[in-house]
Structures are given as structure tokens and as C-alpha cells.
Design a protein around this motif. Structure first.
Motif, mmCIF file in Angstrom:
data_model
loop_
_atom_site.group_PDB
_atom_site.id
_atom_site.type_symbol
_atom_site.label_atom_id
_atom_site.label_comp_id
_atom_site.label_asym_id
_atom_site.label_seq_id
_atom_site.Cartn_x
_atom_site.Cartn_y
_atom_site.Cartn_z
ATOM 1 N N GLY A 194 -5.527 0.409 3.771
ATOM 2 C CA GLY A 194 -4.141 0.813 3.999
ATOM 3 C C GLY A 194 -4.135 1.940 5.024
ATOM 4 N N ASP A 195 -3.132 2.795 4.949
ATOM 5 C CA ASP A 195 -3.079 3.963 5.832
ATOM 6 C C ASP A 195 -3.636 5.156 5.068
ATOM 7 O OD1 ASP A 195 -1.867 2.397 7.706
ATOM 8 O OD2 ASP A 195 0.024 3.520 7.779
ATOM 9 N N THR A 196 -4.688 5.723 5.582
ATOM 10 C CA THR A 196 -5.260 6.920 4.964
ATOM 11 C C THR A 196 -6.049 7.702 5.994
ATOM 12 O OG1 THR A 196 -6.710 7.769 3.201
ATOM 13 C CG2 THR A 196 -7.369 5.700 4.201
ATOM 14 N N GLU B 276 -4.976 9.403 1.064
ATOM 15 C CA GLU B 276 -4.232 10.502 1.691
ATOM 16 C C GLU B 276 -3.552 10.064 2.985
ATOM 17 O OE1 GLU B 276 -6.764 13.922 2.017
ATOM 18 O OE2 GLU B 276 -7.300 13.843 -0.108
ATOM 19 N N HIS B 277 -2.232 10.021 2.931
ATOM 20 C CA HIS B 277 -1.445 9.589 4.099
ATOM 21 C C HIS B 277 -0.223 10.492 4.213
ATOM 22 C CE1 HIS B 277 0.124 7.090 7.202
ATOM 23 N NE2 HIS B 277 0.983 6.410 6.471
ATOM 24 N N GLY B 278 -0.480 11.727 4.619
ATOM 25 C CA GLY B 278 0.612 12.692 4.725
ATOM 26 C C GLY B 278 1.295 12.882 3.384
ATOM 27 N N SER C 245 0.819 -1.221 0.000
ATOM 28 C CA SER C 245 0.000 0.000 0.000
ATOM 29 C C SER C 245 0.849 1.265 0.000
ATOM 30 C CB SER C 245 -0.953 -0.002 1.192
ATOM 31 O OG SER C 245 -0.230 0.029 2.418
ATOM 32 N N HIS C 246 1.989 1.248 0.708
ATOM 33 C CA HIS C 246 2.865 2.419 0.731
ATOM 34 C C HIS C 246 4.186 2.037 1.386
ATOM 35 C CE1 HIS C 246 0.993 2.551 4.691
ATOM 36 N NE2 HIS C 246 1.864 3.445 5.107
ATOM 37 N N ALA C 247 5.169 2.892 1.203
ATOM 38 C CA ALA C 247 6.546 2.542 1.576
ATOM 39 C C ALA C 247 6.890 2.938 3.008
ATOM 40 C CB ALA C 247 7.529 3.155 0.575
ATOM 41 N N HIS C 248 6.033 2.614 3.937
ATOM 42 C CA HIS C 248 6.378 2.645 5.363
ATOM 43 C C HIS C 248 6.691 1.209 5.789
ATOM 44 C CE1 HIS C 248 4.296 6.701 6.509
ATOM 45 N NE2 HIS C 248 5.582 6.857 6.288
ATOM 46 N N GLY C 249 7.728 1.066 6.637
ATOM 47 C CA GLY C 249 8.231 -0.253 6.987
ATOM 48 C C GLY C 249 7.189 -1.203 7.550
ATOM 49 N N ASP C 250 6.201 -0.657 8.239
ATOM 50 C CA ASP C 250 5.181 -1.551 8.807
ATOM 51 C C ASP C 250 4.212 -2.066 7.747
ATOM 52 O OD1 ASP C 250 4.263 1.123 8.674
ATOM 53 O OD2 ASP C 250 2.795 0.822 10.271
ATOM 54 N N HIS C 251 4.495 -1.719 6.472
ATOM 55 C CA HIS C 251 3.656 -2.233 5.376
ATOM 56 C C HIS C 251 4.463 -2.976 4.312
ATOM 57 C CE1 HIS C 251 -0.150 -0.256 6.631
ATOM 58 N NE2 HIS C 251 0.729 0.469 7.318
ATOM 59 N N TYR C 252 5.813 -2.787 4.286
ATOM 60 C CA TYR C 252 6.568 -3.447 3.212
ATOM 61 C C TYR C 252 7.855 -4.143 3.673
ATOM 62 C CZ TYR C 252 10.396 -0.092 3.153
ATOM 63 O OH TYR C 252 11.495 0.641 3.510
#
Ligand SMILES: [Zn+2]
Length: 235
Positions: free
Chosen positions: A147-149, A128-130, A58-65
């Protein structure tokens, strides 16, 4: 179609669960939604790493990838073919060897619209996640993963009419006054607006009161609400 919660911790792995990781299986096809830190080990309880057919990050934050690294190791060892990996365009810069190792991952930048996942249809929306390039995913008319939004029009459009809403509930109402994350309240409100029949709240930080988060989501959702736990399956 079957959803298995593999990991559901937010930000960092907790004592009971790795970070965001959700296995969707249909007609023998295995689609993984996110592979956050600490989730590749538990994934092996439900699917051999080399048996995955497609991965969406979903996005390139460590808790997701972050556990793409561990997955690559397993797949390399098993001499598995490259797995189709869809993710944000900044993912290759987060894992610099991603595109230089085409034997492991076949990377495609996420785009708005639909693509196949075996017999399933995967629809992606930019949310929208920052400052992050973040994506939410819809699988057929069944599942929507936020995901994170923060609350936004794109997640409302994507989630409309889904049966199961798998939503990050990253804190209590008021924890994110500037947006960027759904809270228990905004996840509950989203479930109500989109007509979901079940809300699964996830991305639960180990230091937060999960019972309070669940109770707040219940207050604002007009459908049943359950808390994600590793091993929980929904079919
Ligand atoms: Zn994030």
C-alpha cells in the motif's frame, strides 16, 4: 496463486493505467487489493465485478478506493450478494453510503492480525502514511503488498520472507524526505531486507520517469525487479 496488475498509477489515473488495483486469485477465490480511481473498467478484462469474493482497501485516498462506487453499481445491477470489504475505519466516512447499503458491501474495519480469504490467509499491518490510517497486506508466504507507506518497522515485519514484494515506489530517493511513501530506493532496500525473490514496483505517477524509478530500484534490490503494467500476471 496468481497476481494480476489491474491498475498501477499513483495519485491519479494515467493514459495507460488506472490507479492501484491488484487481483489475487487462488483456488477459484478472487481477492482484490485496492480499487483506485479509473480501475473498475479495466478490472472487467480480468474478472466480472460480481465475481469478486473479497476486497481489501489499504487506505482512504481516492487512488486506492474511489472505484468502489463503480463496483457497487455493477454488483447492484447483477444482484450480486454483499461482498466482504475490509478497510480503514475512516472508509465509511469517505463513502457515506458504504454502511447504509449493506446489500452491496459487508464492511469490516481492518485490524492487525490475520483473517481468511478463501483458502488464503491475509495478514494486515498498520503502516505509516502521514495522518492516514493505512494498511499493508500479506497473502500467505507469497505476496506482500505495501500500500502507501514510508519505511517503517511494521512493513519490514510484514514483508519478511515473502516471495513477491508488490511495493509502491512513488518517486526517486529524496522525493519524500519526511517519509509517508516508499521511493524506488527504499522499495529496493525493503526487497533486500525481506529476502523477496521478485520486486514489483507500482504506484507510478504518469509524469514521472518510470525508467529512472525502475533503474533506482534495481540498484538497491538484490532480486529481479519489474515495473507493474496493466495486465502483468505473476503466478
Ligand atoms: Zn495514499
Amino acid at each position: 496463486m496468481k497476481l494480476t496488475i489491474v491498475g498501477c498509477s499513483g495519485s491519479v489515473p494515467g493514459p495507460e493505467a488506472g490507479c492501484s488495483c491488484y487481483l489475487v486469485e487462488h483456488d477459484g477465490f478472487r481477492l482484490l487489493l485496492d480499487l483506485g480511481s479509473g480501475s473498475c473498467g479495466p478490472l472487467m478484462r480480468y474478472a466480472a465485478p460480481e465475481s469478486l469474493d473479497q476486497v481489501l482497501i489499504s487506505h482512504a485516498h481516492g487512488d486506492h478506493y474511489a472505484d468502489l462506487v463503480s463496483l457497487a453499481y455493477h454488483r447492484g445491477r447483477a444482484q450480486a450478494p454483499p461482498v466482504r470489504l475490509i478497510g480503514p475505519s475512516d472508509l465509511p466516512s469517505a463513502i457515506t453510503w458504504l454502511t447504509s447499503e449493506p446489500d452491496l458491501y459487508s464492511f469490516e474495519p481492518a485490524v492487525v492480525g490475520t483473517t481468511g480469504a478463501g483458502a488464503m490467509t491475509l495478514r494486515l499491518a498498520r503502516v505509516e502514511h502521514g495522518d492516514m490510517e493505512a494498511w499493508a497486506a500479506r497473502v500467505d508466504d507469497w505476496l506482500c503488498y505495501t500500500g502507501d507507506t514510508g519505511p517503517c518497522e511494521a512493513i519490514d515485519e510484514l514483508a519478511a520472507g515473502c516471495r513477491v514484494l508488490l511495493a509502491a515506489a512513488s518517486g526517486l530517493d529524496g522525493d519524500y524526505p519526511r517519509g509517508g511513501h516508499l521511493t524506488a530506493r527504499s522499495a529496493g532496500e525493503l526487497a533486500t531486507r525481506c529476502g523477496a525473490r521478485l520486486l514489483v514496483i507500482t504506484h507510478l505517477r504518469s509524469w514521472m520517469d518510470a525508467d529512472a524509478i525502475l533503474a533506482e530500484a534495481v540498484r538497491y534490490a538484490d532480486c529481479p525487479v519489474v515495473r507493474a503494467l496493466p495486465g502483468l500476471t505473476i503466478a
